[in-house]
Design a protein around this motif. Structure first.
Motif, PDB file in Angstrom:
ATOM      1  N   ARG A  54      12.364   6.130   0.409  1.00 42.48           N
ATOM      2  CA  ARG A  54      11.368   6.310   1.463  1.00 42.48           C
ATOM      3  C   ARG A  54      11.897   5.776   2.797  1.00 42.48           C
ATOM      4  O   ARG A  54      11.681   6.394   3.845  1.00 42.48           O
ATOM      5  CB  ARG A  54      10.071   5.599   1.072  1.00 42.48           C
ATOM      6  CG  ARG A  54       8.980   5.620   2.144  1.00 42.48           C
ATOM      7  CD  ARG A  54       8.537   7.035   2.505  1.00 42.48           C
ATOM      8  NE  ARG A  54       7.958   7.735   1.402  1.00 42.48           N
ATOM      9  CZ  ARG A  54       6.667   7.674   1.071  1.00 42.48           C
ATOM     10  NH1 ARG A  54       5.822   6.925   1.766  1.00 42.48           N
ATOM     11  NH2 ARG A  54       6.220   8.388   0.049  1.00 42.48           N
ATOM     12  N   ASN A  99       2.397   1.886  -3.370  1.00 41.54           N
ATOM     13  CA  ASN A  99       1.353   2.403  -4.248  1.00 41.54           C
ATOM     14  C   ASN A  99       1.108   3.888  -3.978  1.00 41.54           C
ATOM     15  O   ASN A  99       0.894   4.680  -4.901  1.00 41.54           O
ATOM     16  CB  ASN A  99       0.063   1.607  -4.042  1.00 41.54           C
ATOM     17  CG  ASN A  99      -0.961   1.877  -5.130  1.00 41.54           C
ATOM     18  OD1 ASN A  99      -0.738   1.546  -6.284  1.00 41.54           O
ATOM     19  ND2 ASN A  99      -2.082   2.468  -4.752  1.00 41.54           N
ATOM     20  N   ASP A 100       1.189   4.281  -2.708  1.00 43.78           N
ATOM     21  CA  ASP A 100       1.030   5.692  -2.350  1.00 43.78           C
ATOM     22  C   ASP A 100       2.205   6.522  -2.852  1.00 43.78           C
ATOM     23  O   ASP A 100       2.033   7.667  -3.278  1.00 43.78           O
ATOM     24  CB  ASP A 100       0.903   5.827  -0.833  1.00 43.78           C
ATOM     25  CG  ASP A 100       0.766   7.274  -0.398  1.00 43.78           C
ATOM     26  OD1 ASP A 100      -0.280   7.881  -0.682  1.00 43.78           O
ATOM     27  OD2 ASP A 100       1.719   7.805   0.212  1.00 43.78           O
ATOM     28  N   ILE A 101       3.411   5.940  -2.811  1.00 50.18           N
ATOM     29  CA  ILE A 101       4.587   6.650  -3.311  1.00 50.18           C
ATOM     30  C   ILE A 101       4.423   6.973  -4.793  1.00 50.18           C
ATOM     31  O   ILE A 101       4.711   8.080  -5.249  1.00 50.18           O
ATOM     32  CB  ILE A 101       5.862   5.803  -3.090  1.00 50.18           C
ATOM     33  CG1 ILE A 101       6.164   5.672  -1.598  1.00 50.18           C
ATOM     34  CG2 ILE A 101       7.057   6.431  -3.813  1.00 50.18           C
ATOM     35  CD1 ILE A 101       7.285   4.707  -1.286  1.00 50.18           C
ATOM     36  N   PRO A 142       3.621  12.153  -5.977  1.00 47.16           N
ATOM     37  CA  PRO A 142       4.359  11.141  -6.751  1.00 47.16           C
ATOM     38  C   PRO A 142       5.759  11.641  -7.075  1.00 47.16           C
ATOM     39  O   PRO A 142       6.037  12.837  -6.983  1.00 47.16           O
ATOM     40  CB  PRO A 142       3.516  11.002  -8.022  1.00 47.16           C
ATOM     41  CG  PRO A 142       2.851  12.331  -8.170  1.00 47.16           C
ATOM     42  CD  PRO A 142       2.561  12.789  -6.772  1.00 47.16           C
ATOM     43  N   GLY A 183       0.144   8.540  -5.128  1.00 46.53           N
ATOM     44  CA  GLY A 183      -0.492   9.342  -4.091  1.00 46.53           C
ATOM     45  C   GLY A 183      -0.417  10.828  -4.372  1.00 46.53           C
ATOM     46  O   GLY A 183      -0.236  11.274  -5.511  1.00 46.53           O
ATOM     47  N   LYS A 195       0.827  -1.205   0.000  1.00 43.35           N
ATOM     48  CA  LYS A 195       0.000   0.000   0.000  1.00 43.35           C
ATOM     49  C   LYS A 195       0.863   1.257   0.000  1.00 43.35           C
ATOM     50  O   LYS A 195       0.525   2.249  -0.649  1.00 43.35           O
ATOM     51  CB  LYS A 195      -0.928  -0.003   1.218  1.00 43.35           C
ATOM     52  CG  LYS A 195      -2.050  -1.028   1.145  1.00 43.35           C
ATOM     53  CD  LYS A 195      -3.000  -0.900   2.331  1.00 43.35           C
ATOM     54  CE  LYS A 195      -4.152  -1.893   2.222  1.00 43.35           C
ATOM     55  NZ  LYS A 195      -5.077  -1.780   3.383  1.00 43.35           N
ATOM     56  N   GLU A 196       1.962   1.198   0.726  1.00 45.45           N
ATOM     57  CA  GLU A 196       2.807   2.391   0.807  1.00 45.45           C
ATOM     58  C   GLU A 196       3.526   2.647  -0.509  1.00 45.45           C
ATOM     59  O   GLU A 196       3.654   3.801  -0.928  1.00 45.45           O
ATOM     60  CB  GLU A 196       3.824   2.251   1.941  1.00 45.45           C
ATOM     61  CG  GLU A 196       4.604   3.537   2.193  1.00 45.45           C
ATOM     62  CD  GLU A 196       5.408   3.511   3.470  1.00 45.45           C
ATOM     63  OE1 GLU A 196       6.076   4.521   3.752  1.00 45.45           O
ATOM     64  OE2 GLU A 196       5.367   2.488   4.179  1.00 45.45           O
ATOM     65  N   GLN A 241      -1.011   4.407 -13.695  1.00 42.28           N
ATOM     66  CA  GLN A 241      -1.304   3.056 -13.209  1.00 42.28           C
ATOM     67  C   GLN A 241      -1.413   2.071 -14.367  1.00 42.28           C
ATOM     68  O   GLN A 241      -0.919   0.938 -14.281  1.00 42.28           O
ATOM     69  CB  GLN A 241      -2.601   3.072 -12.397  1.00 42.28           C
ATOM     70  CG  GLN A 241      -2.485   3.795 -11.066  1.00 42.28           C
ATOM     71  CD  GLN A 241      -3.816   3.927 -10.356  1.00 42.28           C
ATOM     72  OE1 GLN A 241      -4.873   3.995 -10.991  1.00 42.28           O
ATOM     73  NE2 GLN A 241      -3.783   3.976  -9.031  1.00 42.28           N
TER      74      GLN A 241
END
Length: 704
Positions: free
Chosen positions: A175, A116-118, A124, A121, A113-114, A146
């Motif tokens: 990150r 994907n957020d990077i 980006p 989100g 999930k993280e 995506q």
């Protein structure tokens, strides 16, 4: 951003460019691999970082990958840029190893999930944002980004998938690095008592009277700084005088091999002899290919305002087929032939449907675009087919439309169609990105555009010029086989001819250039293969032959007296001068007595700040400030003369008082100080501290 630039960013090359932008700025690949050593012996060990060996073959693969990325971004790859890539990859290996060790020990991790957020989100990566921002709305197209990654995972080549994984790994490690820095930054704490004490101290101001006896009142010849004095100073401060690698210094002579006036004239005559043939050639591109040119042929039109070359007005005024020149442009003589001119729009509006030929055979892409074109000719809706079939995420949702864009923004074939065809024209156009069905919807403005062919010949040294410089360098090197012979030979044979004996100091084993000489990895390697006093064989560097002699070898560790002298001698000289001045002043009893003994006037400095801010009268004399705020000195003469930056001071503290401060909220001050400290962590990477304590062995000079 142009449509073609967007297309480039969306497909195979996009991954390479994105990786390059991210990896060059942060850390190389293999972030989480946890690899074990594959080295059989030291012969393949490029370096060791806290016991982790770096294999030269694996390292070279990463260097080559970076070079390929640079080439795909049209970056010139010379010796200097290659060495910079090597340095970048090496630093990335160090950062990765040190940071990964800390991350593993702390148990930091990133979930699906993280990541994907990077990527998708609110914030980006900059390169991803640029590649998938709608030029019309300025908004990041999350769905397009995506879809690109999904397509790449599903149908990308193994190479593309590997590059994508490397890119994702770099983002993950970045990150994790941010998390690690945040942990350290959030540990910052300011105690209440500390802030209160700081406020009280900062409110203090002092008034002092003083005399200064400048160091310049004692001549340099009156003091002597010996080697033993410097060595003692070094021994007391070894950490300040350590160097992590061996360094070397050289003296060198430069023998100029750049083109002479005769060489320049010869090139000018050569290109002048081609002028008639260039003028009568019916195929300019073919003629340039036959004759060779330093300026590539561009088969297109450029607006006059965008052409930036010498004498362009004279070239523009030529008749069609006319030739201007030769003229000098940089390091070349050039002939310019005006092939055509016509007024073209300043901007164009088009719509298009793109079928790429990178994930499918070219013939399949061509059949698909032809079928779409046939359907539209038969009455099918262009907008609907664009949304359904176009593979350009930047325009498909708008029916393939690109609003007005300037001349020259697209690749040649796309640009020529958009600006060279009348409004309403629709046809299939092939570019390096696939097949486009383009329709010209509108055109604005108009400016004269020119199609010009350039025949350029570089001004290079003749063999006679090069041989003369090489022979002079070889003769000097052959007659100078020691440092003494080098200096004697220079004084006897070269000084009177205008040659200069130059110095380059602190050359390190992995340097790729030498100050004053330029980029030459081969010269640096030769310097470190020689011994002190050795004269090197002539080295060609740019337009020069260089003959160097190794004058100093500074081993890793504490530096020698000779190297430290330039830094330490002025400090010790002033200390010795201070001793003489103090002896002359004698025992300090009163400011007036000291002034009389030194024959110096009494001065006053008001509003001295405890914080050590620069004072208009004293400057930054911290010892004086410290003495002024010593409670034992208030209302008295400081009983000892003070050694300052500019001279010796005798100080009388007249008064110390507190300036009223506004009501301060201690808790708010603490919060502000802690916030500032955390912000500073953004610019002070913990990797600097980790490097300082790490055990790093760098063997690159043995391989590169």
């Amino acid at each position: 951003m142009s449509v073609i630039q967007q297309i480039r960013d969306k497909y195979a090359r996009w991954a390479v460019v994105a990786i390059a932008l991210s990896l060059l700025g942060f850390i190389m690949m293999d972030a989480f691999a946890g690899r074990t050593s594959v080295m059989g012996n030291n012969s393949t060990t490029l370096g060791v970082i806290n016991g982790q060996e770096i294999d030269v073959q694996e390292f070279e693969q990463k260097v080559k990958a970076q070079e390929e990325m640079a080439q795909q971004q049209n970056m010139a790859l010379g010796e200097e840029s290659r060495q910079q890539i090597i340095e970048s990859v090496w630093n990335g290996e160090i950062d990765r190893a040190l940071l990964q060790s800390e991350i593993d020990e702390l148990g930091l991790a990133i979930g699906k999930k993280e990541i994907n957020d990077i990527l998708f989100g609110a914030n980006p990566p900059q390169d991803l944002r640029q590649g998938f921002t709608d030029p019309q709305t300025g908004q990041f197209n999350v769905q397009a980004a995506q879809q690109y990654f999904a397509n790449l995972r599903k149908s990308g080549t193994p190479e593309q998938k590997a590059q994508m994984n490397q890119y994702l790994e770099s983002l993950e490690l970045q990150r994790l690095s941010e998390k690690y820095s945040s942990l350290l930054g959030n540990s910052t704490y300011y105690a209440k008592w500390f802030v209160e004490k700081q406020n009280a101290d900062n409110s203090l101001v002092a008034n002092v009277s003083y005399i200064t006896v400048p160091y310049a009142t004692v001549s340099d010849s009156a003091v002597k700084v010996s080697d033993s004095d410097i060595q003692s100073y070094i021994n007391e401060r070894k950490d300040e005088f350590k160097q992590d690698v061996e360094t070397r210094s050289i003296n060198y002579i430069v023998f100029n091999a750049s083109p002479s006036a005769t060489d320049s004239t010869a090139v000018l005559n050569t290109i002048s002899g081609l002028k008639e043939g260039f003028a009568t050639a019916t195929n300019a591109e073919q003629y340039l290919t036959q004759q060779g040119t330093t300026l590539p042929y561009f088969d297109g039109y450029l607006a006059g305002s965008k052409i930036q070359i010498p004498a362009k007005d004279s070239i523009f005024s030529l008749p069609i087929g006319g030739v201007y020149g030769p003229y000098q442009d940089g390091n070349s003589y050039v002939l310019a032939k005006k092939l055509d001119q016509k007024v073209l729009p300043d901007s164009a509006r088009v719509r298009h449907i793109l079928i790429t030929n990178q994930a499918q055979p070219d013939s399949v892409a061509k059949r698909r675009i032809d079928s779409i074109a046939l359907a539209i000719r038969g009455g099918a809706n262009f907008d609907s087919l664009a949304k359904r079939f176009s593979e350009d995420p930047g325009s498909k949702d708008k029916g393939g439309v690109y609003e007005y864009f300037p001349q020259g923004q697209m690749v040649a074939a796309f640009n020529d169609f958009a600006f060279g065809k009348p409004v309403g024209t629709r046809d299939v156009v092939k570019t390096e990105f696939g097949y486009h069905l383009i329709e010209v919807l509108g055109q604005k403005g108009g400016e004269m555009n020119y199609k010009i062919a350039y025949l350029g010949k570089e001004i290079v040294p003749s063999s006679e010029t090069d041989n003369a410089a090489a022979n002079a360098a070889n003769q000097f090197a052959g007659d100078s086989r020691s440092l003494k012979a080098f200096n004697e030979n220079y004084d006897k044979n070269l000084r009177s001819k205008g040659y200069n004996r130059l110095l380059a100091a602190d050359i390190r084993p992995n340097d790729f250039q030498v100050a004053g000489i330029g980029a030459s990895r081969s010269l640096v390697k030769a310097i470190f293969e020689a011994d002190k006093g050795d004269v090197l064989e002539p080295q060609r560097v740019g337009d020069n032959y260089v003959v160097a002699v190794v004058t100093e070898v500074e081993k890793e560790g504490v530096v020698s007296v000779a190297k430290a002298r330039n830094v330490v001698e002025p400090i010790l000289r002033n200390k010795k001068k201070a001793e003489q001045i103090k002896t002359k002043l004698g025992k300090i009893t009163s400011l007036q007595a000291a002034a009389a003994a030194a024959n110096q006037p009494v001065q006053v400095a008001d509003s001295l700040s405890f914080g050590g801010a620069r004072n208009a009268a004293l400057g930054y004399e911290l010892k004086v400030v410290g003495a002024a705020f010593n409670p034992a000195n208030k209302g008295k003469v400081v009983p000892e003369a003070l050694e300052g930056q500019a001279g010796v001071y005798v100080v009388q503290v007249n008064n110390v008082s507190a300036v009223p401060q506004g009501a301060a909220d201690i808790n708010i001050q603490r919060q502000m100080l802690e916030m500032q400290a955390r912000q500073q962590m953004m610019y002070r990477s913990p990797l600097q501290a980790l490097r300082k304590s790490a055990d790093i062995k760098d063997n690159r000079s043995k391989f590169y």
